[in-house]
Enzyme design. Structure first.
Site, short mmCIF file in Angstrom:
data_model
loop_
_atom_site.label_atom_id
_atom_site.label_comp_id
_atom_site.label_asym_id
_atom_site.label_seq_id
_atom_site.Cartn_x
_atom_site.Cartn_y
_atom_site.Cartn_z
N SER A 88 33.08 50.68 33.64
CA SER A 88 32.54 49.41 34.09
C SER A 88 31.10 49.60 34.58
CB SER A 88 33.45 48.81 35.17
OG SER A 88 33.17 47.46 35.38
N ASP A 98 37.41 45.35 30.52
CA ASP A 98 37.03 46.42 31.43
C ASP A 98 37.94 47.65 31.36
OD1 ASP A 98 36.08 47.81 33.73
OD2 ASP A 98 35.49 45.89 34.61
#
Length: 321
Positions: A44, A169
């Site tokens: 991320s 993610d």
């Protein structure tokens, strides 16, 4: 073969300011830290840090860009987000990443090896969804991937941001990418496990907990209660509208991310023993999407005792003051 050194960065949205400030302090104390690292991994927002360092940017440059360009992208929250709506517009974050990494920068162009986890919602070859570890080891199928695309694929947090190119993610299965990077160093580069040392930098350990009785909880309600007004939803695994400061707003999503991070830390420690170091100071419960969290965690980073981390780096990176 000498030591093979890995540095990893957790996901955590605006809390990425913590890992970046810790990195800057460590790099100042051990100037050869970044230069002597063989592999950078990040999930991320941590993937931005990892790829920035792998492209030759300094910790100071990376931190400055994060504060000036990436952090402001979190400043607009859409009504109802993240419970009833996608929380962030996402366009500002996309623009900031693409500005830092132009389209002609591919994984094959980076100066160091990288590993970036993301979750593919539909893999045509497998005819199902699948985890993906983007990397640039020799023979990788991802060498021609744009650096910006890889970061954005790893950063599409469900409910917070939209999926990017059908990826969400990597936080949901590898919030801490340490174990993944160790496995690829062994499996793709043929590095003997005993030669690997890894420094894992987190985005803070918050006192999140859940002590409630969860009997009857479903994913969006409990005990088959279907209120006309969604704001009257009882506590459930999907959302705790009445959550306390130390409780998760999105229990199932946060349990998934946190457990993945803890598990990776345990596995990495078991694999490497004293050649693994986790730098992840305690922080209060803070929002991962609020820019106001950044100055708080930066102060915590400044107050964190780095002597054990510096000692670890000096021993395993061959760095000194």
């Amino acid at each position: 073969m000498g030591k093979y050194r890995i540095m990893t960065f957790d996901g955590g949205g605006t809390l990425g300011a913590l890992s970046l400030q810790l990195l800057n302090r460590l790099a100042k104390a051990t100037p050869q830290l970044v230069r002597k690292t063989d592999l950078f991994a990040g999930t991320s927002v941590g993937s931005f840090t990892a790829l920035a360092l792998a492209s030759g940017r300094t910790p100071k440059e990376t931190f400055r860009y994060f504060m000036e360009e990436i952090l402001p992208a979190f400043s607009v929250s859409r009504p109802g987000g993240p419970v009833f709506n996608q929380q962030l517009p996402y366009s500002g974050f996309v623009k900031a990443i693409r500005q830092f990494f132009p389209d002609d920068v591919r994984l094959k162009d980076l100066n160091r090896r990288v590993v970036v986890p993301a979750f593919h919602l539909y893999d045509k070859e497998l005819d199902r969804w699948n985890v993906v570890l983007f990397h640039n080891f020799p023979g990788s199928p991802y060498l021609n991937e744009k650096a910006s695309d890889v970061i954005l694929r790893s950063s599409g947090a469900p409910a917070t941001q939209r999926a990017y190119q059908n990826y969400v993610d990597g936080y949901i299965f590898a919030a801490n990418p340490s174990a993944d990077s160790i496995s690829l160093a062994v499996g793709k580069a043929g590095v003997p496990l005993e030669k690997i040392a890894a420094l894992s930098i987190g985005t803070g350990e918050a006192p999140t907990r859940l002590k409630r009785d969860t009997r009857g909880w479903g994913m969006v309600s409990a005990d088959n209660i279907r209120p006309e007004n969604l704001e009257d939803l009882p506590p459930n695994w999907g959302v705790l509208l009445d959550h306390a400061a130390d409780e998760p707003l999105l229990p199932f999503l946060q349990v998934t991310g946190s457990s993945a991070s803890y598990n990776s830390t345990i596995m990495s420690g078991n694999l490497l023993g004293k050649r693994f170091f986790r730098l992840n100071p305690r922080i209060p419960s803070l929002s991962l999407t609020d820019p106001a969290s950044a100055p708080i965690v930066i102060e915590i980073a400044d107050q964190t005792n780095l002597k054990p981390a510096v000692k670890f780096v000096e021993k395993n990176w061959g760095c000194s003051h």
